[in-house]
Write an enzyme that holds these catalytic residues in place. Structure first.
Site, short mmCIF file in Angstrom:
data_model
loop_
_atom_site.label_atom_id
_atom_site.label_comp_id
_atom_site.label_asym_id
_atom_site.label_seq_id
_atom_site.Cartn_x
_atom_site.Cartn_y
_atom_site.Cartn_z
N HIS A 156 0.86 -1.18 0.00
CA HIS A 156 0.00 0.00 0.00
C HIS A 156 0.89 1.23 0.00
CE1 HIS A 156 0.80 -1.28 4.13
NE2 HIS A 156 0.68 -0.02 4.51
N GLY A 157 0.30 2.34 -0.29
CA GLY A 157 1.06 3.58 -0.40
C GLY A 157 1.39 4.18 0.94
#
Length: 144
Positions: A62-63
């Protein structure tokens, strides 16, 4: 709205590199309309800071928090690589890309963590023969 749909559940018989797996996860989230194209760079930034390998064959890329402008909605992508992915020395079978709007990813992450903490559930996920079967086993995330 469902965070996971059948079109974002895939099974690959072979292996992939971590970067290929990140690209596929990002592409699926972009196709879902959940993130912009900038999200892939944020996933790479997160991996530089801390690995998203969670154990039990699971990675949840995920970012970074700085990437919230690249997140348009909440969605998951799930890819099972039967040949595994070398995740900085660990072996990931499941790569679950995640994008969460307004903190929703924390609830989604907890649902995934519960599922992958149970060895019988993980065995069933590994044994699923089709994306449809895999999707039905994972559909609890839509009830988060």
């Amino acid at each position: 709205m469902s965070v996971l749909t059948l079109d974002r559940v895939r099974i690959h018989p072979g292996s992939a590199t971590r970067d290929e797996a990140l690209q596929e996860a990002s592409d699926a989230l972009v196709a879902a309309g959940a993130v912009t194209g900038d999200y892939l760079a944020a996933m790479h930034e997160r991996e530089k800071a801390v690995s998203t390998f969670m154990g039990n064959g699971l990675a949840i890329p995920h970012g970074t928090n700085d990437a919230k402008d690249a997140v348009l909605g909440s969605a998951l992508s799930v890819v099972r690589y039967d040949g595994g992915v070398d995740w900085d020395g660990d072996s990931a079978t499941f790569v679950i890309g995640i994008a969460g709007k307004d903190g929703e990813h924390l609830e989604i992450l907890s649902q995934i963590a519960i599922l992958f903490s149970d060895d019988d559930d993980v065995a069933a996920l590994n044994a699923a023969a089709t994306p449809e079967e895999l999707f039905s086993l994972l559909s609890a995330v839509n009830e988060a």
